[in-house]
Design a protein around this motif. Structure first.
Motif, PDB file in Angstrom:
ATOM      1  N   GLU A   3       0.860  -1.180   0.000  1.00  0.00           N
ATOM      2  CA  GLU A   3       0.000   0.000   0.000  1.00  0.00           C
ATOM      3  C   GLU A   3       0.897   1.231   0.000  1.00  0.00           C
ATOM      4  O   GLU A   3       2.019   1.198   0.512  1.00  0.00           O
ATOM      5  CB  GLU A   3      -0.914   0.022   1.227  1.00  0.00           C
ATOM      6  N   ALA A   4       0.403   2.315  -0.575  1.00  0.00           N
ATOM      7  CA  ALA A   4       1.182   3.554  -0.585  1.00  0.00           C
ATOM      8  C   ALA A   4       1.551   3.931   0.849  1.00  0.00           C
ATOM      9  O   ALA A   4       0.726   3.841   1.766  1.00  0.00           O
ATOM     10  CB  ALA A   4       0.386   4.677  -1.244  1.00  0.00           C
ATOM     11  N   THR A   5       2.808   4.336   1.044  1.00  0.00           N
ATOM     12  CA  THR A   5       3.285   4.656   2.395  1.00  0.00           C
ATOM     13  C   THR A   5       3.979   6.014   2.421  1.00  0.00           C
ATOM     14  O   THR A   5       4.671   6.388   1.474  1.00  0.00           O
ATOM     15  CB  THR A   5       4.256   3.570   2.912  1.00  0.00           C
ATOM     16  N   ASP A   6       3.766   6.727   3.523  1.00  0.00           N
ATOM     17  CA  ASP A   6       4.494   7.984   3.737  1.00  0.00           C
ATOM     18  C   ASP A   6       5.462   7.848   4.904  1.00  0.00           C
ATOM     19  O   ASP A   6       5.997   8.844   5.404  1.00  0.00           O
ATOM     20  CB  ASP A   6       3.529   9.145   3.967  1.00  0.00           C
ATOM     21  N   ASP A   7       5.704   6.606   5.350  1.00  0.00           N
ATOM     22  CA  ASP A   7       6.625   6.347   6.455  1.00  0.00           C
ATOM     23  C   ASP A   7       8.053   6.612   5.990  1.00  0.00           C
ATOM     24  O   ASP A   7       8.589   5.880   5.154  1.00  0.00           O
ATOM     25  CB  ASP A   7       6.470   4.898   6.925  1.00  0.00           C
ATOM     26  N   ARG A   8       8.676   7.648   6.536  1.00  0.00           N
ATOM     27  CA  ARG A   8      10.009   8.063   6.082  1.00  0.00           C
ATOM     28  C   ARG A   8      11.035   6.954   6.285  1.00  0.00           C
ATOM     29  O   ARG A   8      11.871   6.691   5.397  1.00  0.00           O
ATOM     30  CB  ARG A   8      10.445   9.318   6.835  1.00  0.00           C
ATOM     31  N   GLY A   9      10.997   6.277   7.425  1.00  0.00           N
ATOM     32  CA  GLY A   9      11.957   5.222   7.695  1.00  0.00           C
ATOM     33  C   GLY A   9      11.803   4.056   6.724  1.00  0.00           C
ATOM     34  O   GLY A   9      12.798   3.512   6.232  1.00  0.00           O
ATOM     35  N   GLU A  10      10.574   3.673   6.445  1.00  0.00           N
ATOM     36  CA  GLU A  10      10.333   2.569   5.524  1.00  0.00           C
ATOM     37  C   GLU A  10      10.815   2.918   4.127  1.00  0.00           C
ATOM     38  O   GLU A  10      11.423   2.079   3.438  1.00  0.00           O
ATOM     39  CB  GLU A  10       8.843   2.222   5.497  1.00  0.00           C
ATOM     40  N   LYS A  11      10.564   4.157   3.694  1.00  0.00           N
ATOM     41  CA  LYS A  11      10.998   4.575   2.363  1.00  0.00           C
ATOM     42  C   LYS A  11      12.520   4.582   2.263  1.00  0.00           C
ATOM     43  O   LYS A  11      13.088   4.106   1.271  1.00  0.00           O
ATOM     44  CB  LYS A  11      10.415   5.957   2.035  1.00  0.00           C
ATOM     45  N   ARG A  12      13.179   5.104   3.287  1.00  0.00           N
ATOM     46  CA  ARG A  12      14.638   5.184   3.250  1.00  0.00           C
ATOM     47  C   ARG A  12      15.270   3.792   3.301  1.00  0.00           C
ATOM     48  O   ARG A  12      16.248   3.514   2.599  1.00  0.00           O
ATOM     49  CB  ARG A  12      15.154   6.046   4.411  1.00  0.00           C
ATOM     50  N   GLU A  13      14.712   2.913   4.128  1.00  0.00           N
ATOM     51  CA  GLU A  13      15.247   1.555   4.220  1.00  0.00           C
ATOM     52  C   GLU A  13      15.115   0.830   2.880  1.00  0.00           C
ATOM     53  O   GLU A  13      16.046   0.154   2.428  1.00  0.00           O
ATOM     54  CB  GLU A  13      14.498   0.787   5.307  1.00  0.00           C
ATOM     55  N   THR A  14      13.948   0.996   2.241  1.00  0.00           N
ATOM     56  CA  THR A  14      13.728   0.350   0.937  1.00  0.00           C
ATOM     57  C   THR A  14      14.677   0.904  -0.113  1.00  0.00           C
ATOM     58  O   THR A  14      15.296   0.145  -0.879  1.00  0.00           O
ATOM     59  CB  THR A  14      12.275   0.557   0.482  1.00  0.00           C
ATOM     60  N   LEU A  15      14.828   2.220  -0.138  1.00  0.00           N
ATOM     61  CA  LEU A  15      15.687   2.834  -1.152  1.00  0.00           C
ATOM     62  C   LEU A  15      17.146   2.463  -0.935  1.00  0.00           C
ATOM     63  O   LEU A  15      17.890   2.239  -1.905  1.00  0.00           O
ATOM     64  CB  LEU A  15      15.513   4.357  -1.143  1.00  0.00           C
ATOM     65  N   ALA A  16      17.587   2.383   0.310  1.00  0.00           N
ATOM     66  CA  ALA A  16      18.973   1.996   0.590  1.00  0.00           C
ATOM     67  C   ALA A  16      19.248   0.582   0.091  1.00  0.00           C
ATOM     68  O   ALA A  16      20.317   0.309  -0.481  1.00  0.00           O
ATOM     69  CB  ALA A  16      19.250   2.108   2.084  1.00  0.00           C
ATOM     70  N   ALA A  17      18.294  -0.319   0.282  1.00  0.00           N
ATOM     71  CA  ALA A  17      18.474  -1.693  -0.198  1.00  0.00           C
ATOM     72  C   ALA A  17      18.531  -1.727  -1.722  1.00  0.00           C
ATOM     73  O   ALA A  17      19.337  -2.454  -2.315  1.00  0.00           O
ATOM     74  CB  ALA A  17      17.335  -2.569   0.311  1.00  0.00           C
TER      75      ALA A  17
END
Length: 434
Positions: free
Chosen positions: A293-307
């Protein structure tokens, strides 16, 4: 005995395994990514349908629209007669009665968006096969002889090659969200015919030794290379099926069509010795990940992008590739594609820098919900020698800056955003219609 074969022992050469991947109604499928409400609805992508416009043509029509007689390359005026346009600005159908209305949903051609989706598909194809020949924006051949085999799995119900093709097909559907039809055969022409045999969303496998039998009952224009004019001329010779063509007198075919007649005769018999020749090294490497689902969770977005950044950098290093551009993609609801990138002073191989730049670019989307994120390195170089690093690099300006376009950023033929295109595809080259 060197170079000889013992009597009664046949030399065994493993049959080539070719996949033909063809995206179903690709432009319409892309539009459904942006507007999920269009799934199952008649969708027509083209130009000239707006009020006051006098000329236009259909680029592609969904299978639902084809039921009304709408076809690719058809004048838009004829398409509108067969399938009137749903009123612009009205809500998408919400009731069964609305869905039963004989209207179509017309959308303009957005090549930049389609190329960006196609790039995601191509990335998967290049990961699944070392030899990929990209034919158009929505079609490619893969030689997967080294990746799988014609052996049957223990239960005997299918071959390893079928399982591998299903894996490719499912990855495209799962990771990109568009359907593909896949044909599997021991040569290119048979694989092409197989992918067309069970559209849409089909998977057809033709094993070695079964090609001629598979082809025989098909209409002659199913043979790769037989167009309408050739089919008409063959019909005058009493050749109406691929089996007829296989049994025809090759001398008569040569007389009528020259060397091409012999080539078509061979293909109808399942003979095609062409190799899948790759179209060159990629101009970019990327990896994307969609959220449930669309997320605005900053930590989740950063963790995903780093991976994603780590994965892309590792893939570039495994190919001895350096890169001069690092970029991200952020897809926000409903399906607005945002691209941001940064150009570097020179080519580098630096995984830490890829992560650093990607995360910095992501800050523009803090507080904004996203459906999908991606990281890309582009402007690739494959020269051998010592790889460069930019230790202490301070960073530069984000290309595009504030106000950069969301759905129409310049994308080259391999989907690299704003990356010194090396030749744009023309509308006639795109070949979307299957």
């Amino acid at each position: 005995m060197s170079g000889e074969t013992l009597p009664g022992v046949e030399e065994s050469t493993p049959s080539r395994i070719v996949l033909h991947v063809d995206m179903d109604c690709f432009y319409a499928s892309c539009e459904r990514l942006r507007e999920p409400e269009l799934r199952g609805e008649p969708v027509v992508v083209g130009m000239g349908y707006e009020s006051g416009e006098t000329f236009g043509a259909v680029a592609t029509a969904s299978y639902e629209a084809r039921e009304y007689g709408v076809e690719s390359a058809q004048p838009i005026s004829e398409a509108l007669e067969r399938l009137p346009r749903a009123e612009a600005g009205t809500p998408e159908p919400s009731t069964e009665a609305d869905r039963d209305a004989d209207v179509g949903h017309y959308r303009p051609v957005d090549l930049d968006f389609y190329k960006s989706v196609a790039t995601s598909v191509k990335e998967i194809l290049h990961e699944c096969a070392d030899v990929v020949r990209e034919v158009s924006i929505d079609e490619a051949y893969l030689d997967v002889t080294e990746e799988t085999g014609w052996r049957r799995v223990p239960d005997g119900d299918r071959t390893l090659a079928e399982g591998y093709a299903r894996h490719v097909k499912q990855r495209i559907g799962r990771e990109v969200g568009v359907p593909a039809s896949v044909g599997v055969a021991p040569n290119m022409s048979a694989a092409k015919i197989a992918s067309d045999h069970d559209k849409p969303d089909g998977l057809v496998v033709v094993e070695p030794g079964d090609v001629e039998e598979f082809l025989a009952p098909l209409p002659v224009d199913a043979v790769h290379g037989v167009g309408p004019v050739t089919a008409d001329r063959l019909a005058e010779m009493g050749v109406e099926t691929a089996g007829d063509l296989a049994e025809a007198d090759p001398t008569a075919l040569r007389s009528a069509f020259g060397s091409r007649g012999v080539e078509l005769h061979d293909r109808a018999r399942g003979i095609d010795d062409r190799e899948v020749t790759p179209t060159g090294r990629p101009k970019s490497l990327s990896r994307e990940s969609a959220f449930a689902e669309a997320t605005d969770d900053r930590g989740e977005k950063r963790e995903t992008l780093a991976a994603l950044a780590a994965d892309v950098a590792a893939r570039a290093r495994s190919r001895d590739a350096t890169y001069r551009t690092i970029g991200i993609k952020a897809v926000v609801p409903p399906y607005d594609v945002n691209t941001r990138e940064r150009s570097l002073p020179g080519p580098v191989d630096d995984p830490e820098l890829v992560e650093e730049v990607a995360l910095e670019l992501l800050t523009e989307f803090d507080g904004e919900a996203v459906r999908k994120l991606g990281v890309r390195v582009s402007n690739l170089s494959f020269a051998s020698g010592e790889q460069a690093r930019l230790d202490g690099w301070e960073g530069g300006e984000v290309d595009g800056g504030e106000g950069a376009e969301r759905r129409s950023a310049p994308i080259d033929e391999d989907g690299a955003v704003n990356a010194e295109p090396e030749g744009q595809l023309s509308f006639d080259d795109l070949g979307d219609g299957a």
